[in-house]
Motif scaffolding. Structure first.
Motif, short mmCIF file in Angstrom:
data_model
loop_
_atom_site.label_atom_id
_atom_site.label_comp_id
_atom_site.label_asym_id
_atom_site.label_seq_id
_atom_site.Cartn_x
_atom_site.Cartn_y
_atom_site.Cartn_z
N UNK A 196 40.34 50.11 41.57
CA UNK A 196 40.19 48.68 41.87
C UNK A 196 38.77 48.17 41.67
N UNK A 197 37.80 49.04 41.84
CA UNK A 197 36.42 48.65 41.53
C UNK A 197 36.34 48.29 40.04
N UNK A 198 36.99 49.13 39.23
CA UNK A 198 37.03 48.89 37.79
C UNK A 198 37.82 47.61 37.48
N UNK A 199 38.94 47.42 38.18
CA UNK A 199 39.77 46.23 37.95
C UNK A 199 38.97 44.95 38.17
N UNK A 200 38.23 44.91 39.27
CA UNK A 200 37.47 43.69 39.59
C UNK A 200 36.25 43.52 38.69
N UNK A 201 35.80 44.64 38.10
CA UNK A 201 34.75 44.56 37.09
C UNK A 201 35.31 43.93 35.82
N UNK A 202 36.53 44.35 35.45
CA UNK A 202 37.16 43.84 34.23
C UNK A 202 37.59 42.39 34.39
N UNK A 203 38.03 42.01 35.61
CA UNK A 203 38.47 40.64 35.86
C UNK A 203 38.18 40.22 37.30
N UNK A 204 36.94 39.78 37.56
CA UNK A 204 36.53 39.41 38.92
C UNK A 204 37.40 38.30 39.53
N UNK A 205 38.01 37.47 38.69
CA UNK A 205 38.83 36.37 39.20
C UNK A 205 40.04 36.88 39.98
N UNK A 206 40.44 38.12 39.74
CA UNK A 206 41.59 38.67 40.45
C UNK A 206 41.35 38.75 41.96
N UNK A 207 40.07 38.83 42.34
CA UNK A 207 39.70 38.86 43.76
C UNK A 207 40.27 37.65 44.49
N UNK A 208 40.29 36.50 43.79
CA UNK A 208 40.72 35.26 44.42
C UNK A 208 42.21 35.24 44.79
#
Ligand code: HEM
Length: 147
Positions: A26-38
């Protein structure tokens, strides 16, 4: 066959440590697409990714994802048996605003985690085997998303 063996052998130890490996993913996921955090409505409790990744709700979702992967690995001979569950899961993600294209980004993050954890064990054949399995999972979720 060979694909299932590669997946099962590589998951054997990873599956026993779901949270740490899920955090790498998930660290990688949010690096690839930070907007997913929202898309996580509880994200307001944390401002930055490292904080989010230590919040109980995030760790719960990380665990949920890893449990689904675990279920896929344990049902490699009959992924069909997960169909209803995965359709429903896709529908739920549609409801919380996740786009189906984002499932592919999770796949990239999954491969990244495997690469980090397996080192030289991360071969082209292993990568392809995992990608094939993940693609089946995501295809079912995507059918449920569109329903
Ligand atoms: C539930 C977001 C990908 C498995 C949820 C929820 C959100 C969410 C907001 C509802 C709140 C919660 O239960 O924490 C996302 C985002 C994703 C993503 C932004 C990135 C694209 C995935 C993937 C899987 C998964 C790839 C599994 C392969 C689950 C499960 C639940 C869940 C099992 C609980 C569903 C239930 O309540 O029955 N997800 N998700 N998620 N997610 Fe995800």
């Amino acid at each position: 066959g060979k694909d299932k063996e590669l997946i099962r052998d590589s998951w054997e130890s990873l599956g026993k440590n779901k949270v740490p490996h899920g955090i790498v993913m998930f660290t990688r996921l949010f690096e690839l697409d930070p907007a997913l955090l929202n898309l996580f409505n509880y994200k307001t409790k944390c401002g930055v990714v490292p904080e989010c990744l230590s919040s109980p709700e995030f760790l719960e979702h990380v665990t949920k994802v890893m449990v689904v992967i675990d279920a896929a690995v344990n049902n490699l001979d009959d992924l069909e048996s997960l169909e209803e569950f995965l359709l429903n899961l896709g529908t739920k993600h549609q409801a919380v605003g996740v786009k189906t294209q984002s499932f592919a980004v999770v796949g990239e993050a999954l491969l990244y985690m495997l690469q980090c954890s397996l080192g030289t064990g991360y071969t082209a054949a292993l990568r392809q085997a995992w990608l094939n399995m993940y693609t089946i999972v995501v295809a079912a979720m995507t059918r449920g998303w569109a329903k």
